[in-house]
Design a protein around this motif. Structure first.
Motif, PDB file in Angstrom:
ATOM      1  N   LEU A  78       0.833  -1.211   0.000  1.00  0.00           N
ATOM      2  CA  LEU A  78       0.000   0.000   0.000  1.00  0.00           C
ATOM      3  C   LEU A  78       0.865   1.258   0.000  1.00  0.00           C
ATOM      4  O   LEU A  78       0.604   2.203  -0.758  1.00  0.00           O
ATOM      5  CB  LEU A  78      -0.946  -0.011   1.202  1.00  0.00           C
ATOM      6  N   GLU A  79       1.909   1.266   0.804  1.00  0.00           N
ATOM      7  CA  GLU A  79       2.824   2.427   0.840  1.00  0.00           C
ATOM      8  C   GLU A  79       3.464   2.654  -0.524  1.00  0.00           C
ATOM      9  O   GLU A  79       3.564   3.797  -0.991  1.00  0.00           O
ATOM     10  CB  GLU A  79       3.896   2.220   1.911  1.00  0.00           C
ATOM     11  N   LEU A  80       3.893   1.580  -1.166  1.00  0.00           N
ATOM     12  CA  LEU A  80       4.492   1.705  -2.501  1.00  0.00           C
ATOM     13  C   LEU A  80       3.465   2.205  -3.516  1.00  0.00           C
ATOM     14  O   LEU A  80       3.771   3.068  -4.347  1.00  0.00           O
ATOM     15  CB  LEU A  80       5.071   0.365  -2.951  1.00  0.00           C
ATOM     16  N   ALA A  81       2.251   1.661  -3.470  1.00  0.00           N
ATOM     17  CA  ALA A  81       1.196   2.084  -4.399  1.00  0.00           C
ATOM     18  C   ALA A  81       0.888   3.566  -4.221  1.00  0.00           C
ATOM     19  O   ALA A  81       0.726   4.297  -5.209  1.00  0.00           O
ATOM     20  CB  ALA A  81      -0.059   1.242  -4.185  1.00  0.00           C
ATOM     21  N   GLU A  82       0.843   4.016  -2.965  1.00  0.00           N
ATOM     22  CA  GLU A  82       0.597   5.436  -2.701  1.00  0.00           C
ATOM     23  C   GLU A  82       1.750   6.286  -3.232  1.00  0.00           C
ATOM     24  O   GLU A  82       1.528   7.327  -3.849  1.00  0.00           O
ATOM     25  CB  GLU A  82       0.381   5.665  -1.205  1.00  0.00           C
ATOM     26  N   ARG A  83       2.958   5.845  -3.009  1.00  0.00           N
ATOM     27  CA  ARG A  83       4.145   6.559  -3.502  1.00  0.00           C
ATOM     28  C   ARG A  83       4.140   6.669  -5.020  1.00  0.00           C
ATOM     29  O   ARG A  83       4.536   7.682  -5.593  1.00  0.00           O
ATOM     30  CB  ARG A  83       5.390   5.815  -3.023  1.00  0.00           C
ATOM     31  N   LEU A  84       3.675   5.598  -5.691  1.00  0.00           N
ATOM     32  CA  LEU A  84       3.627   5.558  -7.154  1.00  0.00           C
ATOM     33  C   LEU A  84       2.357   6.201  -7.726  1.00  0.00           C
ATOM     34  O   LEU A  84       2.269   6.395  -8.931  1.00  0.00           O
ATOM     35  CB  LEU A  84       3.731   4.108  -7.642  1.00  0.00           C
ATOM     36  N   GLY A  85       1.401   6.493  -6.865  1.00  0.00           N
ATOM     37  CA  GLY A  85       0.137   7.050  -7.335  1.00  0.00           C
ATOM     38  C   GLY A  85      -0.698   6.049  -8.117  1.00  0.00           C
ATOM     39  O   GLY A  85      -1.517   6.434  -8.947  1.00  0.00           O
ATOM     40  N   ALA A  86      -0.527   4.777  -7.830  1.00  0.00           N
ATOM     41  CA  ALA A  86      -1.232   3.705  -8.544  1.00  0.00           C
ATOM     42  C   ALA A  86      -2.571   3.452  -7.857  1.00  0.00           C
ATOM     43  O   ALA A  86      -2.693   2.610  -6.969  1.00  0.00           O
ATOM     44  CB  ALA A  86      -0.379   2.446  -8.569  1.00  0.00           C
ATOM     45  N   ARG A  87      -3.591   4.197  -8.270  1.00  0.00           N
ATOM     46  CA  ARG A  87      -4.895   4.164  -7.595  1.00  0.00           C
ATOM     47  C   ARG A  87      -5.511   2.762  -7.555  1.00  0.00           C
ATOM     48  O   ARG A  87      -6.090   2.375  -6.547  1.00  0.00           O
ATOM     49  CB  ARG A  87      -5.860   5.144  -8.265  1.00  0.00           C
ATOM     50  N   SER A  88      -5.407   2.020  -8.645  1.00  0.00           N
ATOM     51  CA  SER A  88      -5.999   0.679  -8.629  1.00  0.00           C
ATOM     52  C   SER A  88      -5.315  -0.200  -7.593  1.00  0.00           C
ATOM     53  O   SER A  88      -5.960  -1.001  -6.919  1.00  0.00           O
ATOM     54  CB  SER A  88      -5.942   0.029 -10.010  1.00  0.00           C
ATOM     55  N   ARG A  89      -4.013  -0.046  -7.450  1.00  0.00           N
ATOM     56  CA  ARG A  89      -3.282  -0.839  -6.462  1.00  0.00           C
ATOM     57  C   ARG A  89      -3.549  -0.335  -5.045  1.00  0.00           C
ATOM     58  O   ARG A  89      -3.566  -1.117  -4.096  1.00  0.00           O
ATOM     59  CB  ARG A  89      -1.773  -0.826  -6.749  1.00  0.00           C
ATOM     60  N   ILE A  90      -3.747   0.973  -4.879  1.00  0.00           N
ATOM     61  CA  ILE A  90      -4.094   1.508  -3.552  1.00  0.00           C
ATOM     62  C   ILE A  90      -5.402   0.867  -3.094  1.00  0.00           C
ATOM     63  O   ILE A  90      -5.526   0.393  -1.961  1.00  0.00           O
ATOM     64  CB  ILE A  90      -4.207   3.049  -3.581  1.00  0.00           C
ATOM     65  N   SER A  91      -6.371   0.835  -3.988  1.00  0.00           N
ATOM     66  CA  SER A  91      -7.652   0.213  -3.680  1.00  0.00           C
ATOM     67  C   SER A  91      -7.475  -1.270  -3.363  1.00  0.00           C
ATOM     68  O   SER A  91      -7.996  -1.781  -2.358  1.00  0.00           O
ATOM     69  CB  SER A  91      -8.606   0.393  -4.864  1.00  0.00           C
ATOM     70  N   ALA A  92      -6.733  -1.979  -4.206  1.00  0.00           N
ATOM     71  CA  ALA A  92      -6.547  -3.421  -4.028  1.00  0.00           C
ATOM     72  C   ALA A  92      -5.834  -3.744  -2.719  1.00  0.00           C
ATOM     73  O   ALA A  92      -6.245  -4.664  -1.995  1.00  0.00           O
ATOM     74  CB  ALA A  92      -5.776  -3.994  -5.215  1.00  0.00           C
ATOM     75  N   GLU A  93      -4.776  -3.013  -2.397  1.00  0.00           N
ATOM     76  CA  GLU A  93      -4.023  -3.314  -1.172  1.00  0.00           C
ATOM     77  C   GLU A  93      -4.825  -2.943   0.071  1.00  0.00           C
ATOM     78  O   GLU A  93      -4.729  -3.629   1.101  1.00  0.00           O
ATOM     79  CB  GLU A  93      -2.661  -2.620  -1.184  1.00  0.00           C
ATOM     80  N   THR A  94      -5.629  -1.894  -0.007  1.00  0.00           N
ATOM     81  CA  THR A  94      -6.515  -1.550   1.107  1.00  0.00           C
ATOM     82  C   THR A  94      -7.511  -2.681   1.338  1.00  0.00           C
ATOM     83  O   THR A  94      -7.768  -3.084   2.481  1.00  0.00           O
ATOM     84  CB  THR A  94      -7.233  -0.218   0.830  1.00  0.00           C
ATOM     85  N   ALA A  95      -8.058  -3.219   0.251  1.00  0.00           N
ATOM     86  CA  ALA A  95      -8.990  -4.349   0.359  1.00  0.00           C
ATOM     87  C   ALA A  95      -8.285  -5.588   0.907  1.00  0.00           C
ATOM     88  O   ALA A  95      -8.879  -6.356   1.678  1.00  0.00           O
ATOM     89  CB  ALA A  95      -9.619  -4.647  -0.999  1.00  0.00           C
ATOM     90  N   ASN A  96      -7.028  -5.803   0.529  1.00  0.00           N
ATOM     91  CA  ASN A  96      -6.286  -6.945   1.059  1.00  0.00           C
ATOM     92  C   ASN A  96      -6.081  -6.817   2.562  1.00  0.00           C
ATOM     93  O   ASN A  96      -6.190  -7.806   3.302  1.00  0.00           O
ATOM     94  CB  ASN A  96      -4.943  -7.087   0.344  1.00  0.00           C
ATOM     95  N   LEU A  97      -5.803  -5.613   3.030  1.00  0.00           N
ATOM     96  CA  LEU A  97      -5.685  -5.386   4.472  1.00  0.00           C
ATOM     97  C   LEU A  97      -7.023  -5.639   5.172  1.00  0.00           C
ATOM     98  O   LEU A  97      -7.057  -6.170   6.290  1.00  0.00           O
ATOM     99  CB  LEU A  97      -5.174  -3.967   4.752  1.00  0.00           C
TER     100      LEU A  97
END
Length: 184
Positions: free
Chosen positions: A100-119
């Motif tokens: 999630l931290e990496l996705a936020e750093r990269l601005g990868a919104r789809s991954r931010i959503s996915a990693e939040t759901a994984n948590l």
């Protein structure tokens, strides 16, 4: 990834192992990161979770050394999946948090959503259903914001919607769960 999606896990493993060899021969660290991650996914999917985890862990320093943040994101994400499958929820949480931290750093919104759901899924497994629901609702909100106005959305969103539906259904809220299952 195509072989994985097609369910050809043994072939995926063969191709990934060859890709690791080629990457090492030519000194391509980014290719090696992706190949090791894919090898780990295949091993885990074929039932060897320990070997899959080791392969994923081997990809991390390679990705870090070459500043391959997308490769690192992929590696830590799949390690989260393997650790969850092993029941090592502390490690899964750590890997998904890192992803999630990496996705936020990269601005990868789809991954931010996915990693939040994984948590959210890990919180659910641990019995913290309130936190799980909050995280899953946030993941759906991010997915909807990120895909607003687009002709299509990312495949990860199917899992995001499914995870919220699972939590709602487990809490007996089938009326709210059903639309998320349909969206998934």
């Amino acid at each position: 990834m195509n072989l994985h999606i097609a369910g050809q896990y043994r072939r995926e493993l063969e191709v990934a192992e060859r890709a690791v060899e080629v990457a090492e021969q030519v000194g391509d660290t980014r290719m090696r990161t992706w190949a090791e991650t894919t090898r780990g996914m295949a091993l885990a999917t074929l039932g060897d979770l320990a070997a899959g985890r080791r392969a994923g862990e081997e990809a991390i320093p390679v990705a870090e050394a070459s500043n391959d943040y997308f490769g690192l994101l992929s590696a830590v994400h799949y390690l989260g999946e393997v650790c969850a499958a092993q029941g090592d929820f502390a490690a899964a949480t750590a890997y998904y948090t890192h992803a999630l931290e990496l996705a936020e750093r990269l601005g990868a919104r789809s991954r931010i959503s996915a990693e939040t759901a994984n948590l959210a899924e890990i919180a659910f497994y641990q019995g913290d259903w309130q936190r799980a629901r909050e995280l899953a609702e946030r993941a759906v909100e991010i997915a909807r914001e990120a895909s607003a106005g687009r002709a299509g959305s990312y495949f990860q969103y199917a899992n995001v919607y499914r995870q919220l539906a699972t939590i709602l259904a487990a809490q007996g809220d089938w009326e709210r769960a059903l639309p998320y299952l349909e969206d998934s």
